[in-house]
Motif scaffolding. Structure first.
Motif, PDB file in Angstrom:
ATOM      1  N   GLY A  63       6.319 107.112 -72.714  1.00 44.96           N
ATOM      2  CA  GLY A  63       7.203 108.279 -72.672  1.00 44.96           C
ATOM      3  C   GLY A  63       6.512 109.483 -72.040  1.00 44.96           C
ATOM      4  N   ILE A  64       5.273 109.692 -72.414  1.00 39.58           N
ATOM      5  CA  ILE A  64       4.509 110.817 -71.844  1.00 39.58           C
ATOM      6  C   ILE A  64       4.317 110.620 -70.347  1.00 39.58           C
ATOM      7  CG2 ILE A  64       2.240 111.903 -71.834  1.00 39.58           C
ATOM      8  CD1 ILE A  64       2.127 111.398 -74.880  1.00 39.58           C
ATOM      9  N   LEU A  65       3.951 109.404 -69.948  1.00 36.50           N
ATOM     10  CA  LEU A  65       3.759 109.124 -68.520  1.00 36.50           C
ATOM     11  C   LEU A  65       5.068 109.266 -67.740  1.00 36.50           C
ATOM     12  CD1 LEU A  65       1.270 106.101 -68.566  1.00 36.50           C
ATOM     13  CD2 LEU A  65       0.790 108.495 -67.985  1.00 36.50           C
ATOM     14  N   HIS A  66       6.165 108.789 -68.351  1.00 35.23           N
ATOM     15  CA  HIS A  66       7.471 108.908 -67.689  1.00 35.23           C
ATOM     16  C   HIS A  66       7.860 110.386 -67.542  1.00 35.23           C
ATOM     17  CE1 HIS A  66      11.509 107.998 -66.409  1.00 35.23           C
ATOM     18  NE2 HIS A  66      11.990 108.763 -67.380  1.00 35.23           N
ATOM     19  N   ASP A  67       7.686 111.164 -68.638  1.00 39.68           N
ATOM     20  CA  ASP A  67       7.993 112.601 -68.570  1.00 39.68           C
ATOM     21  C   ASP A  67       7.132 113.300 -67.522  1.00 39.68           C
ATOM     22  OD1 ASP A  67       9.838 112.243 -70.562  1.00 39.68           O
ATOM     23  OD2 ASP A  67       8.552 113.043 -72.171  1.00 39.68           O
ATOM     24  N   ARG A  68       5.872 112.921 -67.491  1.00 38.74           N
ATOM     25  CA  ARG A  68       4.963 113.531 -66.506  1.00 38.74           C
ATOM     26  C   ARG A  68       5.383 113.172 -65.083  1.00 38.74           C
ATOM     27  NH1 ARG A  68      -1.190 112.012 -65.370  1.00 38.74           N
ATOM     28  NH2 ARG A  68      -1.708 113.776 -64.029  1.00 38.74           N
ATOM     29  N   ALA A  69       5.736 111.916 -64.848  1.00 39.98           N
ATOM     30  CA  ALA A  69       6.162 111.494 -63.513  1.00 39.98           C
ATOM     31  C   ALA A  69       7.454 112.211 -63.109  1.00 39.98           C
ATOM     32  CB  ALA A  69       6.356 109.978 -63.470  1.00 39.98           C
ATOM     33  N   THR A  70       8.377 112.341 -64.079  1.00 39.23           N
ATOM     34  CA  THR A  70       9.635 113.048 -63.805  1.00 39.23           C
ATOM     35  C   THR A  70       9.364 114.521 -63.481  1.00 39.23           C
ATOM     36  OG1 THR A  70      10.789 111.564 -65.330  1.00 39.23           O
ATOM     37  CG2 THR A  70      11.902 113.612 -64.752  1.00 39.23           C
ATOM     38  N   ARG A  71       8.495 115.146 -64.269  1.00 37.17           N
ATOM     39  CA  ARG A  71       8.166 116.555 -64.047  1.00 37.17           C
ATOM     40  C   ARG A  71       7.456 116.734 -62.692  1.00 37.17           C
ATOM     41  NH1 ARG A  71       5.539 117.679 -68.615  1.00 37.17           N
ATOM     42  NH2 ARG A  71       3.485 117.306 -67.720  1.00 37.17           N
ATOM     43  N   LEU A  72       6.537 115.828 -62.363  1.00 41.93           N
ATOM     44  CA  LEU A  72       5.848 115.908 -61.067  1.00 41.93           C
ATOM     45  C   LEU A  72       6.831 115.728 -59.920  1.00 41.93           C
ATOM     46  CD1 LEU A  72       2.505 113.964 -61.654  1.00 41.93           C
ATOM     47  CD2 LEU A  72       2.788 116.392 -61.199  1.00 41.93           C
ATOM     48  N   SER A  73       7.731 114.775 -60.070  1.00 40.93           N
ATOM     49  CA  SER A  73       8.737 114.550 -59.031  1.00 40.93           C
ATOM     50  C   SER A  73       9.611 115.788 -58.853  1.00 40.93           C
ATOM     51  CB  SER A  73       9.590 113.341 -59.390  1.00 40.93           C
ATOM     52  OG  SER A  73      10.618 113.171 -58.448  1.00 40.93           O
ATOM     53  N   GLY A  74      10.040 116.365 -59.984  1.00 42.12           N
ATOM     54  CA  GLY A  74      10.852 117.594 -59.920  1.00 42.12           C
ATOM     55  C   GLY A  74      10.073 118.742 -59.288  1.00 42.12           C
ATOM     56  N   ASP A  75       8.801 118.866 -59.671  1.00 39.97           N
ATOM     57  CA  ASP A  75       7.970 119.926 -59.095  1.00 39.97           C
ATOM     58  C   ASP A  75       7.776 119.724 -57.597  1.00 39.97           C
ATOM     59  OD1 ASP A  75       7.773 121.087 -61.571  1.00 39.97           O
ATOM     60  OD2 ASP A  75       5.711 120.393 -61.967  1.00 39.97           O
ATOM     61  N   LEU A  76       7.571 118.468 -57.185  1.00 36.60           N
ATOM     62  CA  LEU A  76       7.421 118.190 -55.750  1.00 36.60           C
ATOM     63  C   LEU A  76       8.715 118.500 -54.989  1.00 36.60           C
ATOM     64  CD1 LEU A  76       5.290 114.912 -55.752  1.00 36.60           C
ATOM     65  CD2 LEU A  76       4.581 117.201 -55.038  1.00 36.60           C
ATOM     66  N   ASP A  77       9.854 118.132 -55.589  1.00 39.03           N
ATOM     67  CA  ASP A  77      11.139 118.449 -54.952  1.00 39.03           C
ATOM     68  C   ASP A  77      11.336 119.954 -54.852  1.00 39.03           C
ATOM     69  OD1 ASP A  77      11.656 115.754 -54.725  1.00 39.03           O
ATOM     70  OD2 ASP A  77      12.983 115.663 -56.482  1.00 39.03           O
ATOM     71  N   GLU A  78      10.995 120.671 -55.918  1.00 36.14           N
ATOM     72  CA  GLU A  78      11.111 122.143 -55.918  1.00 36.14           C
ATOM     73  C   GLU A  78      10.173 122.750 -54.877  1.00 36.14           C
ATOM     74  OE1 GLU A  78      12.420 125.953 -57.123  1.00 36.14           O
ATOM     75  OE2 GLU A  78      13.253 123.946 -57.418  1.00 36.14           O
ATOM     76  N   ALA A  79       8.954 122.211 -54.788  1.00 36.94           N
ATOM     77  CA  ALA A  79       7.999 122.708 -53.791  1.00 36.94           C
ATOM     78  C   ALA A  79       8.510 122.451 -52.381  1.00 36.94           C
ATOM     79  CB  ALA A  79       6.632 122.051 -53.991  1.00 36.94           C
ATOM     80  N   GLN A  80       9.097 121.289 -52.170  1.00 38.01           N
ATOM     81  CA  GLN A  80       9.658 120.967 -50.848  1.00 38.01           C
ATOM     82  C   GLN A  80      10.808 121.920 -50.512  1.00 38.01           C
ATOM     83  OE1 GLN A  80       8.191 118.806 -48.932  1.00 38.01           O
ATOM     84  NE2 GLN A  80       9.592 119.051 -47.243  1.00 38.01           N
ATOM     85  N   ARG A  81      11.663 122.190 -51.509  1.00 35.31           N
ATOM     86  CA  ARG A  81      12.785 123.108 -51.298  1.00 35.31           C
ATOM     87  C   ARG A  81      12.275 124.512 -50.985  1.00 35.31           C
ATOM     88  NH1 ARG A  81      15.417 126.897 -53.922  1.00 35.31           N
ATOM     89  NH2 ARG A  81      14.189 126.660 -55.812  1.00 35.31           N
ATOM     90  N   LEU A  82      11.274 124.963 -51.753  1.00 33.93           N
ATOM     91  CA  LEU A  82      10.709 126.291 -51.515  1.00 33.93           C
ATOM     92  C   LEU A  82      10.015 126.371 -50.160  1.00 33.93           C
ATOM     93  CD1 LEU A  82       9.279 127.136 -55.050  1.00 33.93           C
ATOM     94  CD2 LEU A  82      11.318 128.085 -53.952  1.00 33.93           C
ATOM     95  N   LYS A  83       9.361 125.270 -49.751  1.00 36.68           N
ATOM     96  CA  LYS A  83       8.728 125.240 -48.431  1.00 36.68           C
ATOM     97  C   LYS A  83       9.781 125.339 -47.338  1.00 36.68           C
ATOM     98  CE  LYS A  83       5.676 122.511 -45.484  1.00 36.68           C
ATOM     99  NZ  LYS A  83       6.479 122.523 -44.294  1.00 36.68           N
ATOM    100  N   ALA A  84      10.889 124.622 -47.506  1.00 35.92           N
ATOM    101  CA  ALA A  84      11.974 124.695 -46.523  1.00 35.92           C
ATOM    102  C   ALA A  84      12.543 126.113 -46.458  1.00 35.92           C
ATOM    103  CB  ALA A  84      13.066 123.689 -46.874  1.00 35.92           C
ATOM    104  N   GLU A  85      12.706 126.755 -47.628  1.00 37.91           N
ATOM    105  CA  GLU A  85      13.190 128.138 -47.645  1.00 37.91           C
ATOM    106  C   GLU A  85      12.197 129.063 -46.968  1.00 37.91           C
ATOM    107  OE1 GLU A  85      14.109 129.424 -51.605  1.00 37.91           O
ATOM    108  OE2 GLU A  85      15.694 127.933 -51.864  1.00 37.91           O
ATOM    109  N   ALA A  86      10.902 128.864 -47.224  1.00 41.77           N
ATOM    110  CA  ALA A  86       9.869 129.700 -46.608  1.00 41.77           C
ATOM    111  C   ALA A  86       9.850 129.497 -45.093  1.00 41.77           C
ATOM    112  CB  ALA A  86       8.502 129.388 -47.207  1.00 41.77           C
ATOM    113  N   ASP A  87       9.992 128.245 -44.659  1.00 45.75           N
ATOM    114  CA  ASP A  87      10.045 127.976 -43.219  1.00 45.75           C
ATOM    115  C   ASP A  87      11.264 128.635 -42.587  1.00 45.75           C
ATOM    116  OD1 ASP A  87       7.715 126.524 -43.391  1.00 45.75           O
ATOM    117  OD2 ASP A  87       8.703 124.552 -43.396  1.00 45.75           O
TER     118      ASP A  87
END
Length: 187
Positions: A62-86
């Motif tokens: 459960g911890i690993l799954h939550d961590r993977a989900t959070r990392l995936s969400g953070d990466l998606d958010e970072a990608q979105r923010l990078k696109a906005e910055a670009d």
């Protein structure tokens, strides 16, 4: 020599147990205890396996799954923010180039307007100077004509004064006019 009062005491203060009480060697290596040791090993291993399978491993998963989900969400958010910055960077570059082009256009327009104004002033000044030159030339021609008209009179007066001084009498006006005409003074 005297013997110690207690047969199990040692010289360092530890009690020594006679070998007969233990019954031999190291208990795990005793052959008659192997079966019970193997049973307890299997029970402990089974209980540990059951606890790990039912309690610890699901929590870790459960911890690993939550961590993977959070990392995936953070990466998606970072990608979105990078696109906005670009996009913001591209918009900034476009607005900067538009502002530079507008500034160049304004500078060119201002330079052109100033050049046109200077040309208009130059032409007006040239026209004014040409008018002054023409007026000065006309005045000069008028004064030259007056002066030249006066030269004949001055020459006549001077010639009359010279003749009168040399001869003592005034010259004849007709002879003086004829002499002045032969020299070609303008009238």
């Amino acid at each position: 020599m005297a013997q110690p009062a207690h047969p199990t005491a040692t010289h360092e203060g530890f009690a020594a147990t006679p070998a007969a009480e233990h019954g031999g060697g190291f208990p795990p290596f005793e052959s008659h205890t192997f079966a019970s040791q193997l049973i307890w090993l299997a029970l402990a291993f089974g209980l540990l396996y059951y606890l790990m399978d039912k309690i610890a491993l699901p929590r870790i998963q459960g911890i690993l799954h939550d961590r993977a989900t959070r990392l995936s969400g953070d990466l998606d958010e970072a990608q979105r923010l990078k696109a906005e910055a670009d996009a913001a960077g591209a918009a900034y570059e476009k607005s900067l180039s538009d502002a530079q082009a507008k500034a160049q256009a304004i500078a060119l327009e201002t330079r052109s307007a100033l050049a046109q104004e200077a040309e208009t002033r130059r032409k007006a000044l040239e026209a004014e100077l040409n008018a002054r030159i023409a007026a000065s030339e006309a005045t000069l021609r008028t004064r030259t004509a007056e002066a030249m008209g006066n030269v004949r009179g001055i020459a006549g007066e001077t010639a009359s004064a010279i003749v009168e001084r040399l001869t003592g009498r005034s010259p004849d006006e007709a002879a003086l006019a004829k002499a002045l005409d032969s020299v070609a003074f303008p009238h």
